[in-house]
Design a protein around this motif. Sequence first.
Motif, PDB file in Angstrom:
ATOM      1  N   GLY A 122     141.884 -29.265  66.633  1.00 30.76           N
ATOM      2  CA  GLY A 122     141.463 -30.392  66.422  1.00 30.76           C
ATOM      3  C   GLY A 122     141.005 -30.102  64.768  1.00 30.76           C
ATOM      4  N   THR A 123     141.371 -31.191  63.866  1.00 28.22           N
ATOM      5  CA  THR A 123     140.863 -31.238  62.508  1.00 28.22           C
ATOM      6  C   THR A 123     140.509 -32.412  61.914  1.00 28.22           C
ATOM      7  N   GLN A 124     139.883 -32.633  60.985  1.00 29.88           N
ATOM      8  CA  GLN A 124     139.550 -33.842  60.243  1.00 29.88           C
ATOM      9  C   GLN A 124     140.632 -34.228  59.326  1.00 29.88           C
ATOM     10  N   ILE A 125     140.916 -35.445  58.957  1.00 32.10           N
ATOM     11  CA  ILE A 125     142.008 -36.150  58.250  1.00 32.10           C
ATOM     12  C   ILE A 125     141.609 -35.653  56.637  1.00 32.10           C
ATOM     13  N   ASN A 126     142.540 -35.258  55.844  1.00 32.63           N
ATOM     14  CA  ASN A 126     142.522 -34.681  54.634  1.00 32.63           C
ATOM     15  C   ASN A 126     141.385 -33.690  54.524  1.00 32.63           C
ATOM     16  N   VAL A 127     140.974 -32.794  55.128  1.00 36.81           N
ATOM     17  CA  VAL A 127     140.129 -31.883  54.874  1.00 36.81           C
ATOM     18  C   VAL A 127     141.090 -30.398  54.765  1.00 36.81           C
ATOM     19  N   SER A 128     140.722 -29.577  53.764  1.00 42.02           N
ATOM     20  CA  SER A 128     141.371 -28.547  53.180  1.00 42.02           C
ATOM     21  C   SER A 128     140.849 -27.383  54.323  1.00 42.02           C
ATOM     22  N   TYR A 129     141.626 -26.706  55.075  1.00 41.36           N
ATOM     23  CA  TYR A 129     141.340 -25.529  55.888  1.00 41.36           C
ATOM     24  C   TYR A 129     141.976 -24.077  55.401  1.00 41.36           C
ATOM     25  N   GLY A 130     142.365 -23.870  54.158  1.00 41.48           N
ATOM     26  CA  GLY A 130     142.681 -22.408  53.883  1.00 41.48           C
ATOM     27  C   GLY A 130     144.158 -22.291  54.000  1.00 41.48           C
ATOM     28  N   ALA A 131     144.550 -21.051  53.465  1.00 39.98           N
ATOM     29  CA  ALA A 131     146.157 -20.528  53.295  1.00 39.98           C
ATOM     30  C   ALA A 131     146.651 -20.583  54.997  1.00 39.98           C
ATOM     31  N   ASP A 132     145.871 -19.685  55.631  1.00 44.82           N
ATOM     32  CA  ASP A 132     146.368 -19.513  57.096  1.00 44.82           C
ATOM     33  C   ASP A 132     146.685 -20.968  57.768  1.00 44.82           C
ATOM     34  N   TYR A 133     145.854 -21.978  57.690  1.00 44.82           N
ATOM     35  CA  TYR A 133     145.947 -23.212  58.413  1.00 44.82           C
ATOM     36  C   TYR A 133     147.211 -23.870  57.619  1.00 44.82           C
ATOM     37  N   GLN A 134     147.349 -23.746  56.290  1.00 47.46           N
ATOM     38  CA  GLN A 134     148.667 -24.360  55.769  1.00 47.46           C
ATOM     39  C   GLN A 134     150.127 -23.602  56.327  1.00 47.46           C
ATOM     40  N   GLN A 135     149.886 -22.328  56.461  1.00 43.16           N
ATOM     41  CA  GLN A 135     150.774 -21.528  57.033  1.00 43.16           C
ATOM     42  C   GLN A 135     151.292 -22.163  58.385  1.00 43.16           C
TER      43      GLN A 135
END
Length: 268
Positions: free
Chosen positions: A151-164
């Motif tokens: 679960g995440t929040q809209i438009n919140v950045s979570y780092g490189a691993d999350y983006q991958q």
Amino acid sequence: MTLSNVTLPLLKSRIFQSALVVFLAFAWAGQSQASCEKTLRWDDDPPFSMLDEEGAVVGIYVELNRAALARMGCQARLRKLPWARALKELELGRLDILPGAFRRPEREEYAHFSGTVLPPSRNILFMHQQALERWPASSLLELQHTAFRLGTQINVSYGADYQQLMSDPVFAARVVAVATRASLWKMVGKGRIDGVIADELTGAYELHQLGLDDQIKATSVVVSSDPAEVALSKRSTDPAFVQAYAKALQGLVADGSYARLVQRHLLQ
């Protein structure tokens, strides 16, 4: 000794320039005290911003940024906004100041940033106890080829691993994005998702308040530890204001005001 014909005009020019700087400083201070009001975002995000028992808006970010504005002769007008909406309002110039923002290229299109002033705060993965027993991961990437639901929040950045991970359509399909973190905690508690990424201090505080700290546990998975900054709208603030604002924040850190805020809201 007498001043030369060259030195005397130069001295007069420097005296005039110094006097002009002082005059403009006093004029700006007087004007700012009379008319300087900036909108400051808050939301139900303890211990950084929240309502106290008497209904007043308090918290580390709220009080710190109010104090920074006060040092500049300005007042804060608070606006309660979820994160995604706050970013849009900042872009439109209807919100002036957004604390706790990570610098991203797309955000630099519409926002100035204060620079790193406060110590970094880690974002970690919180998991339901049963999920933690099933997937005892040490990194977010280890969950890619599992049935783990994040679960995440809209438009919140979570780092490189999350983006991958989000570049994997199979994993991305299992990610639930909502506007508020309170909804995410409840979803974990009901078993609809398995985990949430959150600031480690905020997460512990919120879970205790919701009575979910027996069910949802902090893990050793550090998702990001980038320092957050203060974002200021380019439509309503100029670089000179941003520089003065950053200096005011640095002063509050240097004189111990920030540490006392943390002590009061987190460590008691």
